[in-house]
Each structure stands twice: as structure tokens, then as C-alpha cells.
Design a protein around this motif. Structure first.
Motif, PDB file in Angstrom:
ATOM      1  N   LYS A  48     -40.660 -32.305   5.790  1.00  0.00           N
ATOM      2  CA  LYS A  48     -39.653 -31.385   6.342  1.00  0.00           C
ATOM      3  C   LYS A  48     -40.131 -30.788   7.658  1.00  0.00           C
ATOM      4  O   LYS A  48     -39.343 -30.557   8.572  1.00  0.00           O
ATOM      5  N   PHE A  53     -36.891 -29.411   9.656  1.00  0.00           N
ATOM      6  CA  PHE A  53     -36.089 -28.618   8.733  1.00  0.00           C
ATOM      7  C   PHE A  53     -36.819 -27.348   8.338  1.00  0.00           C
ATOM      8  O   PHE A  53     -36.285 -26.503   7.637  1.00  0.00           O
ATOM      9  N   ALA A  73     -34.017 -29.507  13.843  1.00  0.00           N
ATOM     10  CA  ALA A  73     -33.843 -30.864  13.310  1.00  0.00           C
ATOM     11  C   ALA A  73     -32.812 -31.666  14.091  1.00  0.00           C
ATOM     12  O   ALA A  73     -33.003 -32.857  14.348  1.00  0.00           O
ATOM     13  N   ASN A  74     -31.699 -31.014  14.485  1.00  0.00           N
ATOM     14  CA  ASN A  74     -30.624 -31.781  15.112  1.00  0.00           C
ATOM     15  C   ASN A  74     -30.964 -32.242  16.532  1.00  0.00           C
ATOM     16  O   ASN A  74     -30.216 -33.015  17.108  1.00  0.00           O
ATOM     17  N   THR A  80     -33.655 -39.201   8.727  1.00  0.00           N
ATOM     18  CA  THR A  80     -34.228 -39.084   7.393  1.00  0.00           C
ATOM     19  C   THR A  80     -33.322 -39.728   6.355  1.00  0.00           C
ATOM     20  O   THR A  80     -32.109 -39.599   6.440  1.00  0.00           O
TER      21      THR A  80
ATOM     22  N   MET B 167     -28.253 -30.649   5.454  1.00  0.00           N
ATOM     23  CA  MET B 167     -29.488 -31.158   6.040  1.00  0.00           C
ATOM     24  C   MET B 167     -29.250 -32.533   6.650  1.00  0.00           C
ATOM     25  O   MET B 167     -29.744 -32.843   7.736  1.00  0.00           O
ATOM     26  N   ALA B 169     -26.472 -33.665   7.843  1.00  0.00           N
ATOM     27  CA  ALA B 169     -25.689 -33.497   9.071  1.00  0.00           C
ATOM     28  C   ALA B 169     -26.592 -33.037  10.210  1.00  0.00           C
ATOM     29  O   ALA B 169     -26.523 -33.561  11.328  1.00  0.00           O
ATOM     30  N   ALA B 170     -27.486 -32.079   9.907  1.00  0.00           N
ATOM     31  CA  ALA B 170     -28.428 -31.613  10.933  1.00  0.00           C
ATOM     32  C   ALA B 170     -29.308 -32.769  11.395  1.00  0.00           C
ATOM     33  O   ALA B 170     -29.564 -32.949  12.583  1.00  0.00           O
ATOM     34  N   ASP B 171     -29.736 -33.560  10.439  1.00  0.00           N
ATOM     35  CA  ASP B 171     -30.591 -34.709  10.731  1.00  0.00           C
ATOM     36  C   ASP B 171     -29.900 -35.680  11.692  1.00  0.00           C
ATOM     37  O   ASP B 171     -30.535 -36.310  12.517  1.00  0.00           O
ATOM     38  N   LEU B 172     -28.585 -35.778  11.563  1.00  0.00           N
ATOM     39  CA  LEU B 172     -27.832 -36.713  12.407  1.00  0.00           C
ATOM     40  C   LEU B 172     -27.403 -36.074  13.723  1.00  0.00           C
ATOM     41  O   LEU B 172     -26.654 -36.673  14.487  1.00  0.00           O
ATOM     42  N   GLY B 173     -27.855 -34.835  13.954  1.00  0.00           N
ATOM     43  CA  GLY B 173     -27.623 -34.234  15.259  1.00  0.00           C
ATOM     44  C   GLY B 173     -26.600 -33.114  15.281  1.00  0.00           C
ATOM     45  O   GLY B 173     -26.269 -32.611  16.346  1.00  0.00           O
ATOM     46  N   ALA B 174     -26.077 -32.715  14.123  1.00  0.00           N
ATOM     47  CA  ALA B 174     -25.045 -31.677  14.115  1.00  0.00           C
ATOM     48  C   ALA B 174     -25.676 -30.291  14.231  1.00  0.00           C
ATOM     49  O   ALA B 174     -26.625 -29.989  13.515  1.00  0.00           O
ATOM     50  N   ASN B 175     -25.137 -29.453  15.136  1.00  0.00           N
ATOM     51  CA  ASN B 175     -25.600 -28.070  15.178  1.00  0.00           C
ATOM     52  C   ASN B 175     -24.885 -27.276  14.089  1.00  0.00           C
ATOM     53  O   ASN B 175     -24.071 -27.833  13.345  1.00  0.00           O
ATOM     54  N   GLN B 179     -21.936 -28.625  11.678  1.00  0.00           N
ATOM     55  CA  GLN B 179     -22.156 -28.761  10.236  1.00  0.00           C
ATOM     56  C   GLN B 179     -21.028 -28.086   9.463  1.00  0.00           C
ATOM     57  O   GLN B 179     -20.504 -28.620   8.493  1.00  0.00           O
TER      58      GLN B 179
END
Lengths: 361, 266
Positions: A48, A53, A73-74, A80, B167, B169-175, B179
């Protein structure tokens, strides 16, 4: 492009608990690296931190030398595959896979082509319009992979991605990871508690315990030179014997176990009082009674037969020293098994016994 | 023997069910019947006498129409505000960790204050502050009444929004906003719709607070109550009947919609 990761003295505290405790590690660009450990050892927390994260309490994480502190993270070049997958239940397969790219401003034909390519990559061609809630476990797994890979990340994080799949699917997905690692060339970091996955996939791996890295090496070295008793047990070297002292050094070192001299390889400089003798199960052989004289001899232990358990292709034969410490030796199923109480000889092949520290230094 | 018992218990269950339904539906149905009676005294009409004259007379009842308009306006405003505010309260609840329980109880508390007391208190405070009683004061009172219910409904719908979705969505770039827009909002939409309808009905029904807080223009329940006591014309039965029929129609529409959707995939 693959990205190299630097982890420098990273600590993550949750109240009084140090989930990640002063971890330093560098992972090369394009490497397949595995964090292996039992649940609660801090491996997911470390993942994480890499994914952004969570923030470390202390220490630095760098991507290709660039400090990642404060970058959420974004905005990290990381994707992931989560333990629970986290597929969006209100979106079709194509919408799930295309979500990240649509946030980057891609749409229409260009997006559709990329999504279809990603689905091809995980062998789900034509699954685009399907409902993700109606897919099988393995298919959902592949959608999650495609959704991460379509972003062409420099780093792919895999958080226990095979948990909850049946054995056949596990094998299949494991091969898939290896293939995709070659295809994409990205840095892969896998977190798992399953040593088979770790051993078969990784270029290098680390065993983690109580927030600390116990050993970082190529998989084979975990068997040749386990860093300590915990690591040895984790990779399946379960036979660990207390000894009364060590004589000699280098290639001619012997540990005294219950009065018997056992040739050992000395791994590190640890004081003998804080070491145990670890025996590799693949280098122990039960000798048949008729071919050897029953006397002590270097590289051979004289033990008393306790019990034998049938395992299908082999027997697990449990033998004991006079002080009660036991050794389990495998014997092919078609070979004879000694009677309980009988004295038998066990030979140790070269490198079969190692003197290792009891815990991490 | 077993079959005899089965029939008996089935008969018993049906009897209880019908009795329950009768208790629930007989009064409004009776009222509906009364509304078709040409006589001035409330009673069920003879089949031959059934008339729509009170319904036609409704159009002339300026006071009732104005009250209905006022009530609908207040209910719409209350439902809109309650849904929006309780959405924000629910989002806060999700973000809070250790102090969740305290926040939950804080938002819920107005539900436990009796309407008589809350209406009196609000009216005293408004008067003291020099706020004139009217549309806004009733909306304020109704908002306090509907908010806890809307909050619970929306909070329940948050159960389907798993942390891993956000998480991912954040991982794919969403603020944070993306999200919310792309993941949270579509998933809780049924909850928002329910909360809106629920608040709307709670406001439309509400008497006590409106009684204290309404200015020159009363809401429909207050007007109906007043007319009832002053022994007014049977148009109030026609008004009740019309609302009842409209409700039945709306529920029927939703039901038909659900049944249609269920048939489609099969």
C-alpha cells in the motif's frame, strides 16, 4: 517503461504497532519481485505504501530515484490488482477495463481498441459487454488484470491475487502472470503467503516477518542459505535441531547433537549458542538395514524409529534422537519402512545440514 | 391428518392476512366511497347515487387547492434539501472512523424530539429572531423531521460501496471527486431516490410542526383538520380520495415497472 523502486528505511506505525519496521529494499526495473509472509506480517502494508494508498511514518520511497512522498495513488505510475479485485459492479467488463483510460481523456474508437487489446491479452476477447457480476472467479481475475495492464503501468502490484481460487485456476493464473511479465516488461511486485507462487514466479523474493524483511534473495538461495530459523521453516525446512556445540570450521565443521557428530555448513557468523541445525528434507536418506553396519559415522545419524505415515507417493518416517528431538525423512512408497523402536541410519547428503541463527539478528 | 392440519393452518394464515389488510385499507377505502356520495353527511352511497360532484367542486375550493400547492412545494423543497444534506452527512460518516457513533447519534437525535416540542421550540426561536412564519419556516421544521430518516436510508445504501472499489478507482487515476462521481454516486442512487421519496411523504404528511410554523398559508393536513372540525363540505373527502387514488396509481406504476424489468432478462 519499467520503473525501479527504492525503499529506504521505511517504517509504518499504527499506534504502538510497527506494521513495517525499518525496511530497506531496492527492486530493479522489470524485475518480478515477491513479498512472502504469513498474514499480518506487514507485506500488504508495504504494498500500500508503494501504491500510494498509505504514507510511511518514516523513510523514503523512490521511483527511478524520484521521491514519491506526497504523491497520492491516483498520480503514481502504479497499477494494482487488489486482493478483493475491486471490480466496479455497476460497469460492464469493457467499462471496468476502460475506466482508467477514460479518465486520461481517451474515448470512442481509440478507447475501444485499447480495451479490446487488453482483453485479448488476458484471453477474454469479446467479453466487453458482459456483466462483471456474472463472471466466474478466474474471469473476474483476468478482468482485474486487464484493467491494470491497459494502463501500461511501470509497476504492477499484485496483492494476493490468487487467494480464493481453486488449485487448477491458481496454476493457470500463475502461468498467466509469468507470461504477462515477459510481455509487458513492467516491474511486478507480488504479495503472497503461498511459497509455491513465490518460488515459481520471482526473480527475487523477500520473506517478511513482524514488519521486517528476514531475507532478500533469489528463490534457490532460500534453500541453500536460509537467513534464520524462521525463513527456513517458512520455505519448508521444518527439521531444526538443537545442538550442544560446534567443532571445527569451514568445510570440516561438526555440530554435536545428542552425542552424535553431524557435519554442518556454517552460514553466518552467529554465536553457536544462538544457532540451530536445519536439515533439508530433500538431502536426507534412510539407509536400508542390510547395506550398512550399525555404527556412527560422519554424515550419518543413528536414530530410533517412531512412526510412519503413508502419504500416497511416499511415507513420512518419523525418527527420534535419544533426547526426543525428531527428524522426518521421506521414503518412497515402494521401499520398506522400519519397525517402531528399531535403530536406523540416516545419511545426510552434502549441504543437507546447515547451521543457522535461531531468529533474525 | 397432516393434510387436514395443512389446510387448517393455511386457512388461518389467509384469514389473518385478510383481516390485517382490511384493517389497513378499509378506512381509506371507506373514505373513498364517501367521496362519491352526493349527500352532505358522510356515509357510503347507494350504487345508483354515485356521483363525481364533490370532485368537480374541488376545482372551486381555492383554499384547499392553495393548501395542496403549498404542501407540495414544501414537500419538494424538504425532500431535495434532506436528500442533499443527508448525503453529505453519510459521506462524513464514512470518512469518520473512531467518532462514527457520536456523529450517527447527533444526526439522528431530532427524530427523538416530539413534534409538539420541536414545533413550539422552533416557532419561539424564529419569533425571537424576527423570522416571519411562512414557507421557509415550515421547510426548516420539516427538514429537521425528515433528515434523520433520509440519513438512515442513504447510509444503508452505502453498504454496497466497498472500500476496494474506491481504492481501485484511485489506482486507475481517479481523484476524490471522480471516485465519488463514477463509483459512489451510481452505487448509492437507489438510496438517494428512496430518501427523496421518503422525505417527500414525511413532509406531506406532517401536521404538528406545520401547525406551529406555517404563516398565512397553511399546509394541506392543517387545512383538512380545520375543515373537519368546522364541519365543512364533503370536498375534503374528495381531496383525500384524490390523493389516495394518486398514491395507488404511483405505486402501481412502480410495481408494473419492476415486473416488466424482471420479465425482460428471462
Amino acid at each position: 517503461m519499467a520503473i525501479a523502486i527504492g525503499i529506504e528505511a521505511v517504517t509504518r506505525e499504527f499506534g504502538p504497532v510497527r506494521a513495517v519496521d525499518d525496511v530497506t529494499l531496492s527492486i530493479g526495473a522489470g524485475e518480478f519481485f515477491t513479498l512472502l509472509g504469513s498474514s499480518g506480517c506487514g507485506k500488504s502494508t508495504l504494498l500500500k505504501l508503494i501504491g500510494g494508498f498509505d504514507q510511511p511514518t518514516a523513510g523514503r520511497i523512490t521511483f527511478d530515484g524520484r521521491d514519491m512522498a506526497g504523491i497520492p495513488a491516483n498520480r503514481r505510475p502504479v497499477n494494482t490488482v487488489f486482493q478483493g479485485l475491486g471490480l466496479f459492479p455497476h460497469m460492464s467488463v469493457a467499462k471496468n477495463v476502460g475506466y482508467g483510460l477514460s479518465l486520461r481523456g481517451l474515448s470512442g474508437k481509440a478507447l475501444a481498441v485499447k480495451v479490446e487489446d487488453a482483453l485479448d491479452l488476458v484471453e477474454l476477447s469479446g467479453f466487453g459487454p458482459r456483466d462483471v457480476n456474472l463472471l466466474s472467479g478466474g474471469q473476474r481475475q483476468r478482468v482485474a488484470l486487464a484493467r491494470a495492464l491497459v494502463m501500461e503501468p511501470g509497476i504492477l502490484l499484485l496483492d494476493e491475487p490468487l487467494t480464493g481460487l481453486d488449485e487448477r485456476l491458481r496454476q493457470q493464473m500463475r502461468d498467466e502472470f509469468a507470461r504477462l511479465h515477459k510481455r509487458t516488461g513492467a516491474t511486478f511486485i507480488l504479495v503472497t503467503h503461498n511459497q509455491d507462487e513465490a518460488l515459481s514466479l520471482s526473480d527475487r523474493m523477500a520473506v517478511m516477518h513482524q514488519g521486517r524483511l528476514q531475507q532478500i534473495d533469489r528463490p534457490a538461495l532460500f534453500f541453500d542459505q536460509p537467513a534464520n530459523a524462521f525463513v527456513a521453516r517458512f520455505v519448508g525446512i521444518d527439521i531444526q535441531l538443537k545442538h550442544q556445540g560446534v567443532t571445527g570450521h569451514g568445510d570440516a565443521a561438526y555440530a554435536l547433537i545428542c552425542g552424535q557428530k553431524v557435519p554442518v555448513r556454517i552460514g553466518g557468523p552467529a554465536a553457536p549458542s544462538q544457532t540451530v541445525v536445519a536439515l533439508r528434507p530433500d538431502r536426507l536418506f534412510l539407509q536400508s538395514q542390510d547395506e550398512i553396519p550399525l555404527q556412527e559415522h560422519a554424515g550419518r545419524m543413528m536414530l530410533t524409529m517412531v512412526e510412519s505415515r503413508f502419504r500416497g507417493l511416499h511415507h513420512d518416517v518419523t525418527l527420534a534422537f535419544a533426547d526426543g528431538q525428531t527428524v522426518v525423512v521421506t521414503q518412497a512408497a515402494d521401499r520398506p519402512v522400519p519397525e517402531p523402536g528399531q535403530t536406523v541410519a540416516v545419511t545426510i547428503a552434502a549441504g543437507g545440514a546447515m547451521l543457522i541463527p535461531t531468529a533474525d539478528p | 391428518m397432516m393434510r387436514g392440519e395443512g389446510t387448517l393452518s393455511r386457512a388461518l394464515i389467509w384469514t389473518i392476512t385478510c383481516l390485517g389488510l382490511a384493517v389497513i385499507y378499509a378506512p381509506p377505502l371507506y373514505l373513498l366511497g364517501v367521496s362519491f356520495n352526493p349527500a352532505l353527511q358522510p356515509a357510503l352511497p347507494h350504487v345508483a347515487d354515485v356521483t363525481l360532484k364533490w370532485y368537480l367542486a374541488l376545482a372551486g375550493e381555492k383554499q384547499l387547492i392553495a393548501a395542496l400547492e403549498q404542501s407540495l412545494l414544501i414537500a419538494a423543497a424538504t425532500a431535495f434539501a434532506a436528500t442533499l444534506l443527508s448525503l453529505m452527512a453519510a459521506l462524513a460518516y464514512v470518512e469518520l472512523h473512531a467518532r462514527r457513533a457520536a456523529w450517527f447519534l447527533t444526526v439522528l437525535l431530532p427524530m427523538f424530539v416530539p413534534g409538539v416540542i420541536q414545533g413550539l421550540a422552533l416557532s419561539a426561536v424564529f419569533q425571537r429572531a424576527g423570522v416571519k412564519a411562512g414557507l421557509l419556516t415550515v421547510i426548516g421544521g420539516h427538514l429537521l423531521w425528515a433528515l434523520p430518516f433520509a440519513f438512515i436510508v442513504i447510509l444503508t445504501s452505502f453498504g454496497v460501496v466497498r472500500r476496494s472499489y474506491l481504492m481501485a478507482a484511485a489506482d486507475l487515476g481517479a481523484n476524490r471527486w471522480q471516485q465519488f462521481r463514477d463509483v459512489t454516486l451510481p452505487l448509492i442512487r437507489p438510496g438517494l431516490v428512496s430518501a427523496f421519496i421518503f422525505s417527500f411523504l414525511l413532509s406531506l404528511n406532517e401536521f404538528t410542526r406545520a401547525f406551529y410554523l406555517a404563516g398565512r398559508q397553511n399546509t394541506l393536513p392543517v387545512v383538512l383538520f380545520g375543515k373537519m372540525n368546522s364541519g365543512a363540505s364533503p370536498t375534503i373527502y374528495a381531496m383525500s380520495g384524490a390523493i389516495f387514488l394518486l398514491s395507488v396509481f404511483c405505486v402501481g406504476l412502480v410495481l408494473a415497472n419492476v415486473l416488466l424489468k424482471r420479465r425482460q432478462p428471462a
